[in-house]
Design a protein around this motif. Structure first.
Motif, PDB file in Angstrom:
ATOM      1  N   LEU A 137       0.888  -1.039   0.038  1.00  0.00           N
ATOM      2  CA  LEU A 137       0.050  -0.059  -0.072  1.00  0.00           C
ATOM      3  C   LEU A 137       0.777   1.261  -0.072  1.00  0.00           C
ATOM      4  N   THR A 138       2.178   1.170   0.051  1.00  0.00           N
ATOM      5  CA  THR A 138       2.946   2.333   0.163  1.00  0.00           C
ATOM      6  C   THR A 138       3.563   2.490  -1.417  1.00  0.00           C
ATOM      7  N   LEU A 139       3.641   1.589  -2.219  1.00  0.00           N
ATOM      8  CA  LEU A 139       3.761   1.638  -3.586  1.00  0.00           C
ATOM      9  C   LEU A 139       2.920   2.942  -4.315  1.00  0.00           C
ATOM     10  N   ALA A 140       3.704   3.725  -4.914  1.00  0.00           N
ATOM     11  CA  ALA A 140       3.071   4.975  -5.439  1.00  0.00           C
ATOM     12  C   ALA A 140       3.371   5.235  -7.081  1.00  0.00           C
ATOM     13  N   ARG A 141       4.479   5.176  -7.334  1.00  0.00           N
ATOM     14  CA  ARG A 141       5.077   5.246  -8.900  1.00  0.00           C
ATOM     15  C   ARG A 141       4.609   6.744  -9.375  1.00  0.00           C
ATOM     16  N   GLU A 158       5.485  -3.079  -9.240  1.00  0.00           N
ATOM     17  CA  GLU A 158       6.782  -2.776  -9.518  1.00  0.00           C
ATOM     18  C   GLU A 158       7.604  -4.026  -9.197  1.00  0.00           C
ATOM     19  N   VAL A 159       8.828  -4.227  -9.651  1.00  0.00           N
ATOM     20  CA  VAL A 159       9.498  -5.457  -9.172  1.00  0.00           C
ATOM     21  C   VAL A 159      10.867  -5.118  -8.772  1.00  0.00           C
ATOM     22  N   LYS A 160      11.222  -5.868  -7.612  1.00  0.00           N
ATOM     23  CA  LYS A 160      12.474  -5.870  -7.013  1.00  0.00           C
ATOM     24  C   LYS A 160      13.284  -7.351  -6.921  1.00  0.00           C
ATOM     25  N   THR A 215      11.593  -3.618 -12.796  1.00  0.00           N
ATOM     26  CA  THR A 215      10.532  -3.415 -13.921  1.00  0.00           C
ATOM     27  C   THR A 215       9.493  -2.667 -13.020  1.00  0.00           C
ATOM     28  N   GLY A 216       8.637  -1.973 -13.835  1.00  0.00           N
ATOM     29  CA  GLY A 216       7.370  -1.089 -13.163  1.00  0.00           C
ATOM     30  C   GLY A 216       6.461  -0.662 -14.378  1.00  0.00           C
TER      31      GLY A 216
END
Length: 453
Positions: free
Chosen positions: A290-294, A305-307, A317-318
């Motif tokens: 839930l903190t992923l924004a982009r 997004e990929v780590k 990747t995103g």
């Protein structure tokens, strides 16, 4: 003394070994794209400045590489323009074209120009270099490749499901363990409504997107400095530290932002994607974050997004869902979803983990030693036969000392060497040497093909 040649800062040469590795990356990605029905397109390295300017914001416009007009490009420039010395305005007089900054704007231009030819939904991939007049530094180049895939003309969330499957398949083929992070722009909008700061969603998400990098205290300090009220930041804390399974997180956030219709819509979309992916199964971990924004000014729905799990590196990747790809060119309402593989970072991860296939190191499987004109004449038809069988082979072009020819084979990591001297020519055979074991065997051409094919 002649000056040593150089290349522009922020660009790179690639050796044969590096090209073999890069082609392995690109070919793997292409094969998976094709597996899911995506078709390739290419756009010119140059676009008109009319196409490019104003699409990336003021800072992006400054990073565009502009191309001088052909011929006497100064002849049409007014004297007052020269005296004024405004470089930005002057560049519009002497430059009509620029190198592409990314693949997204050219793709939007392509869709608008070819809309009558396209079958919607249109599933395209594009792997080409882009150029940015950025300050070169480690991991940041002025010329680099992007590997984009997009589906336009469909609102179905099955597209998101397939794109996440593509990501999972590609990294499984590479042997890279990754964590795929998923969120939704609508959920973030719902969170901003819940804490009472809907108009400050950009400030909120810019800050929380840094949680992994700077930690919770620093995020809270940035939120406060951005003018987010202390009570709103306090309401945000349980969301930032939310843990548990994806289903648990969805249930909790649903209860938390239940008064936000936008937020609930985002939760429904996310639940659909997660449920469908549970049905097909992924090899890598998929986490609701839930903190992923982009880039919130661009994305409107699902974002991902990929780590890499085993290498400390940024996102590799995103992508996400957007609503209006072609609106910048007067064709509003065409939604899409897409993402891009970070080829250079994937290259670094594969190098760090030593995951490249061994056969990539050398392209030639068999080297024929050149003992002289008669021996070379004997070998040439055999080499043609070997190549017809699909085996990469070459003959050393000069009749020099055998040590030098063997050194050439070792330097190129050629696994087999063929020797054909007087004895082999009389027998109509070849001596095959395995360069790894040192074993030598006298064989016929058919036995050779079987042995190394």
């Amino acid at each position: 003394m002649t000056n040593k040649p150089s290349i522009p800062k922020g660009t790179r040469d690639f050796s044969p070994i590096e090209m073999a590795k890069r082609n392995y990356i690109f070919n793997t990605i292409k094969s998976v794209y094709a597996l899911y029905g995506f078709e390739p397109i290419e756009t010119p390295a140059m676009e008109t400045l009319q196409t490019l300017l104003g699409k990336y914001g003021e800072e992006g416009d400054k990073l565009l590489f502009k191309v001088l007009n052909s011929g006497d490009f100064m002849s049409k420039v007014a004297t007052e323009e020269l005296v004024d010395g405004n470089s930005l305005r002057l560049s519009t007089c002497i430059c009509e074209k620029g190198l592409r900054y990314d693949l997204t704007v050219p793709f939007a231009r392509y869709v608008v120009m070819h809309r009558d030819e396209l079958q919607l939904p249109f599933k395209r991939y594009q792997i080409q270099p882009v150029w940015r007049a950025d300050r070169p530094q480690k991991g940041r180049y002025r010329e680099f490749y992007q590997c984009d895939a997009d589906v336009v003309g469909s609102d179905s969330l099955l597209n998101e499901v397939e794109l996440l499957q593509i990501i999972d398949t590609v990294f499984t083929r590479f042997g890279i363990r990754v964590q795929i992070k998923l969120n939704n722009r609508k959920i973030l909008a719902g969170i901003a409504e819940y804490i009472g700061a809907p108009d400050q969603i950009v400030d909120i998400t810019v800050a929380i997107d840094k949680l992994d990098k700077i930690g919770l205290d620093a995020v809270n300090a940035e939120l406060l400095s951005s003018g987010i009220p202390a009570d709103a930041i306090e309401k945000l804390q349980p969301i930032l530290t939310l843990s548990g399974s994806n289903a648990d997180k969805l249930d909790t956030i649903y209860r938390t932002i239940a008064t936000s219709e936008t937020g609930k819509k985002g939760i429904e979309e996310t639940r659909f994607i997660l449920d469908k992916l549970d049905m097909v199964g992924l090899n890598n971990e998929l986490e609701l974050d839930l903190t992923l924004a982009r880039g919130l000014n661009y994305y409107t729905g699902a974002i991902f997004e990929v780590k890499a799990c085993d290498v400390a590196i940024g996102s590799i990747t995103g992508g996400g869902r957007y609503d209006n790809l072609t609106g910048i060119f007067g064709m509003p309402g065409l939604s899409g979803v897409g993402f891009s593989f970070g080829a250079d970072r994937i290259y670094d991860v594969l190098n760090t983990l030593d995951l490249y296939p061994r056969e990539l190191v050398g392209t030639t499987r068999l080297l024929f030693i050149n003992f002289g004109e008669a021996e070379a004449d004997y070998c040439l038809p055999l080499i043609s036969q070997i190549r017809s069988a699909g085996i990469t082979a070459e003959i050393y072009p000069d009749s020099v000392k055998m040590k030098k020819q063997m050194s050439y084979a070792n330097a190129k990591h050629i696994p087999f060497v063929a020797l054909a001297g007087e004895t082999e020519m009389k027998a109509g055979k070849i001596t095959l040497k395995n360069m790894e074991t040192g074993e030598q065997t006298l064989v016929t051409i058919d036995e050779l093909i079987t042995a190394i094919g």
